[in-house]
Design a protein around this motif. Structure first.
Motif, PDB file in Angstrom:
ATOM      1  N   ASP A 179     -60.669 -32.125 -11.150  1.00  0.00           N
ATOM      2  CA  ASP A 179     -61.597 -31.608 -12.146  1.00  0.00           C
ATOM      3  C   ASP A 179     -62.948 -32.312 -11.968  1.00  0.00           C
ATOM      4  N   ILE A 180     -63.891 -31.622 -11.348  1.00  0.00           N
ATOM      5  CA  ILE A 180     -65.205 -32.221 -11.092  1.00  0.00           C
ATOM      6  C   ILE A 180     -66.046 -32.144 -12.367  1.00  0.00           C
ATOM      7  N   VAL A 181     -66.475 -33.313 -12.844  1.00  0.00           N
ATOM      8  CA  VAL A 181     -67.316 -33.364 -14.053  1.00  0.00           C
ATOM      9  C   VAL A 181     -68.717 -33.787 -13.623  1.00  0.00           C
ATOM     10  N   ASP A 182     -69.648 -32.844 -13.655  1.00  0.00           N
ATOM     11  CA  ASP A 182     -70.984 -33.143 -13.137  1.00  0.00           C
ATOM     12  C   ASP A 182     -71.931 -32.059 -13.628  1.00  0.00           C
ATOM     13  N   ARG A 183     -73.159 -32.448 -13.959  1.00  0.00           N
ATOM     14  CA  ARG A 183     -74.089 -31.402 -14.416  1.00  0.00           C
ATOM     15  C   ARG A 183     -74.370 -30.410 -13.284  1.00  0.00           C
ATOM     16  N   LEU A 184     -74.141 -30.810 -12.024  1.00  0.00           N
ATOM     17  CA  LEU A 184     -74.360 -29.909 -10.891  1.00  0.00           C
ATOM     18  C   LEU A 184     -73.037 -29.410 -10.293  1.00  0.00           C
ATOM     19  N   ARG A 185     -71.984 -29.382 -11.110  1.00  0.00           N
ATOM     20  CA  ARG A 185     -70.656 -29.029 -10.615  1.00  0.00           C
ATOM     21  C   ARG A 185     -70.635 -27.782  -9.703  1.00  0.00           C
ATOM     22  N   ALA A 207     -67.295 -39.239 -12.683  1.00  0.00           N
ATOM     23  CA  ALA A 207     -68.056 -38.237 -13.445  1.00  0.00           C
ATOM     24  C   ALA A 207     -69.556 -38.439 -13.250  1.00  0.00           C
ATOM     25  N   GLU A 208     -70.289 -37.350 -13.329  1.00  0.00           N
ATOM     26  CA  GLU A 208     -71.764 -37.377 -13.258  1.00  0.00           C
ATOM     27  C   GLU A 208     -72.275 -38.095 -12.009  1.00  0.00           C
ATOM     28  N   SER A 209     -71.591 -37.870 -10.897  1.00  0.00           N
ATOM     29  CA  SER A 209     -71.984 -38.538  -9.651  1.00  0.00           C
ATOM     30  C   SER A 209     -73.414 -38.216  -9.260  1.00  0.00           C
ATOM     31  N   SER A 210     -73.865 -37.003  -9.572  1.00  0.00           N
ATOM     32  CA  SER A 210     -75.211 -36.640  -9.102  1.00  0.00           C
ATOM     33  C   SER A 210     -76.294 -37.384  -9.884  1.00  0.00           C
ATOM     34  N   ASP A 211     -75.932 -38.022 -11.006  1.00  0.00           N
ATOM     35  CA  ASP A 211     -76.875 -38.939 -11.648  1.00  0.00           C
ATOM     36  C   ASP A 211     -76.717 -40.351 -11.105  1.00  0.00           C
TER      37      ASP A 211
END
Ligand code: NAD
Length: 492
Positions: free
Chosen positions: A425-431, A376-380
Motif C-alpha cells: 500500500d503506497i502512501v504518498d501524495r504522488l502515489r 510513507a510520503e517518500s516523495s517529501d
C-alpha cells in the motif's frame, strides 16, 4: 488509581510524580498542538526543570486548534492536566513518570477569544508550536504561504474570530501591540528544516495579508528561534493505556510512550526571556543548522535507507531491520562514508557515538516503529533528506553507491508489490504518477529518477545513474537481501 491532583500521593512508588507544588505554577507558555510529541519532549523538559524548583512561572497552557483536539481537552481536563509519560527501554523496562507542567488546556474552536486573550496576557512570553508540517500551510513545491486555503481566507475576512493558528497568534500579537505589551517569542518545534525561519515566513505572510504594515512589523519585531528536536514518539496505542493500568495501577485516559533518547538544540533568541532549559540538558546555541543537517542526513536519511530494503526483504518493523547485522553494516556504511562527509563540524557532538546510538535507538523492540510509516510520503522525504547528500558527495568526489541504492530501493518499492508478489500500500501524495512510472522500471529503468521535480538533474550525472541502475537491476534479478550482501561486500 485514577490520575488527578488528589490521587497523586496514592500512586505506586514505581511511578515518579512532580516534586514541586503545582498550585504554585503560573502560565508563561502557550503551546499549540498538544500531541504525543509535545508531551514527550517540551512539557517533559519543563517538568524536569520544575522538579529542580525552577521555572514555576513557565507553566504551559495547551491549545487545540483542530476539531479532533476536543478529545485531548476532555482527557486532560478530567485529570487536572496531568498525564503519564512512559519511557520504554530496549530491555522491556517501562519507566512511568507523571508530568505536571501543563496548567490548563483551551479548545480554540469553542472559544477562540479565550485563546487570543490568553496569548495577549503579559505573563505569556513564549507561544510554541508542534502542529505538523501541514500546520504551516506552505505549498509543497513553491514553499509559499497558501493564501487560497479556505480557513485562512475565513480568518482574513473575520480576523477577530479566527480558527487557524495564524489567525489566533497574529490577532494576539495585534492586541499586545495596541496595548503596549512586547510580543511573545514564537518557538516552532516541528520537524522542518529551519523551522523558526519557516514559521516566521508563514506568520508574516498571513500578517501581511491583513495589512502590509502589520506584516513588516511582525517580521521585524517577533523572534522565531530555530530548533532541532528529536525523540521517537509513536502514537499511543490502546494497549499502552491497558499496560499502564495493569503494570502500574495508573488510570490515564491518554498517556504518552516514547524512547529513552531525547535531544533539543535550540537557538538562543528569546527577547522576553526563557526557562533555564540548559539545566535539563537542552543545548542552547547560536546556530542550529549543523545539528539539523546531522539529524536529517544521519537519522532521517537512515530511516529511508532501512525502510524500503527492509520491507522488500520481508521485515515490517524498524527494530527487526536493525537487529540484522547485514543491514547494520549497510546503514553504518551509509552514515560514515556518505552522510557524514557532507556535514559541517557539529560542536559538542561525537559523530561516531551519534551513529552508533542511532542504530541502538532504531533497534529498540519496544517502540514498534513500522516500516510502513517510514516508507510513507517518500516523495517529501527522499528529495529533502537524501538527494542533498548525493549532490554534495558527487560535487566533492565522495562515495554515493549506498545512497543511489536507497533511491533504487524506493523505485523498486514504488512498483507496489513485494518480493513475494504481495501488494504494497503506497502512501504518498504522488502515489499514482510514481506507481505508473515504477511499473515500467524493467523496460525504462532510468525513468523514475528522470522525474525532475523530485530529483532535479541527478539522472544526468553518470556516476549516480550507473550506481542506481546497477542496484535496480540487481533488485529485480536477485532481490533485496542478495543485493545488499554484494554491496556491503564490495565495500569490504
Ligand atoms: P500528533 O498527531 O500526536 O499531534 C499533532 C498535533 O498537531 C495535534 O494536536 C493536532 O491538533 C495538531 N495539528 C495538526 N494539524 C494542525 C494544524 N493545521 N493547525 C494546528 N494544529 C494542528 O503528532 P505528534 O507525534 O505530536 O507530532 C507532531 C509534530 O511533532 C510532528 O509533525 C513533527 O513535526 C514533530 N515531531 C514529532 C516526533 C515524533 O516522533 N512523534 C519527533 C520529532 C518531532
Amino acid at each position: 488509581t485514577q490520575l488527578n491532583n488528589h490521587n497523586m500521593g496514592a500512586l505506586s512508588a514505581a511511578v515518579e510524580t512532580p516534586t514541586y507544588d503545582r498550585q504554585a505554577l503560573t502560565p508563561g507558555i502557550v503551546h499549540i498542538g498538544v500531541g504525543g510529541f509535545h508531551r514527550a519532549h517540551q512539557a517533559m523538559y519543563l517538568d524536569a526543570l520544575m522538579n529542580q524548583g525552577e521555572a514555576l512561572e513557565w507553566g504551559i497552557v495547551g491549545v487545540g486548534v483542530m476539531p479532533g483536539d476536543k478529545r485531548m481537552q476532555q482527557a486532560l481536563a478530567a485529570q487536572d492536566y496531568l498525564y503519564t509519560l512512559v519511557v520504554k527501554h530496549p530491555d522491556g523496562e517501562y519507566q512511568p513518570r507523571v508530568i505536571g507542567s501543563m496548567v490548563d488546556y483551551l479548545f480554540a474552536p469553542e472559544d477562540p477569544e479565550a485563546v487570543i486573550e490568553k496569548m495577549a496576557d503579559p505573563t505569556i512570553k513564549i507561544v510554541s508550536l508542534t502542529v505538523t508540517e501541514g500546520g504551516y500551510n506552505f505549498h509543497p513545491v513553491t514553499g509559499e504561504f497558501n493564501l487560497d486555503s479556505p480557513q485562512v481566507r475565513d480568518d482574513l475576512a473575520h480576523p477577530e474570530q479566527p480558527s487557524t493558528s495564524f489567525g489566533l497568534v497574529v490577532e494576539a500579537l495585534v492586541r499586545r501591540r495596541a496595548r503596549g505589551i512586547a510580543p511573545f517569542t514564537v518557538m516552532s518545534c516541528d520537524n522542518i528544516q529551519g523551522n523558526g525561519d519557516v514559521a516566521k515566513r508563514m506568520f508574516s505572510a498571513y500578517a501581511r495579508a491583513r495589512s502590509a504594515g502589520l506584516g513588516d512589523w511582525l517580521a521585524a519585531e517577533v523572534a522565531f528561534p530555530n530548533a532541532m528536536v528529536d525523540r521517537i514518539t509513536p502514537v499511543t496505542a490502546p494497549t499502552d493505556i491497558e499496560e499502564l493500568a495493569q503494570r502500574f495501577d495508573v488510570e490515564d485516559a491518554w498517556p504518552v510512550v516514547c524512547e529513552p533518547f531525547s535531544q533539543w538544540v535550540l537557538e538562543d533568541h528569546f527577547p522576553l526571556g526563557r526557562p533555564a532549559l540548559e539545566k535539563v540538558g537542552v543545548q542552547l546555541v547560536d546556530d542550529v543548522e549543523p545539528y539539523e543537517l546531522m539529524k536529517l542526513r544521519l537519522l532521517n536519511a537512515s530511516h529511508q535507507a532501512l525502510a524500503y530494503f527492509g520491507y522488500l526483504a520481508g521485515y515490517r518493523y524498524a527494530h527487526e531491520v536493525c537487529q540484522d547485522p547485514l543491514f547494520v553494516e549497510f546503514l553504518l556504511g551509509y552514515m560514515r562514508e556518505e552522510g557524514t562527509p557532507t556535514l559541517a563540524p557539529v560542536p559538542g557532538v561525537d559523530l561516531e557515538t551519534y551513529r552508533l546510538t542511532l542504530i541502538e535507538r532504531f533497534a529498540n523492540p519496544q517502540i514498534k516503529d513500522t516500516l510502513a510509516r517510514l516508507c510513507a510520503e517518500s516523495s517529501d522525504r527522499i528529495p529533502k533528506w537524501l538527494v542533498p547528500v548525493i549532490r554534495q558527495q558527487l560535487s566533492q568526489g565522495g562515495e554515493i553507491e549506498r545512497s543511489a541504492a536507497v533511491v533504487a530501493s524506493w523505485a523498486r518499492y514504488a512498483e507496489g508489490t513485494d518480493e513475494q508478489g504481495e501488494a504494497i500500500d503506497i502512501v504518498d501524495r504522488l502515489r499514482e504518477p510514481l506507481m505508473a512510472i515504477a511499473t515500467n522500471n524493467r523496460t525504462c529503468p532510468a525513468a523514475f529518477v528522470e522525474n525532475r521535480e523530485l530529483f532535479g538533474d541527478l539522472a544526468d550525472q553518470p556516476r549516480f545513474l550507473n550506481a542506481y541502475l546497477k542496484t535496480l537491476t540487481s533488485l529485480h534479478e536477485r532481490g533485496a537481501r542478495a543485493t545488499l550482501e554484494t554491496l556491503v561486500a564490495s565495500k569490504g
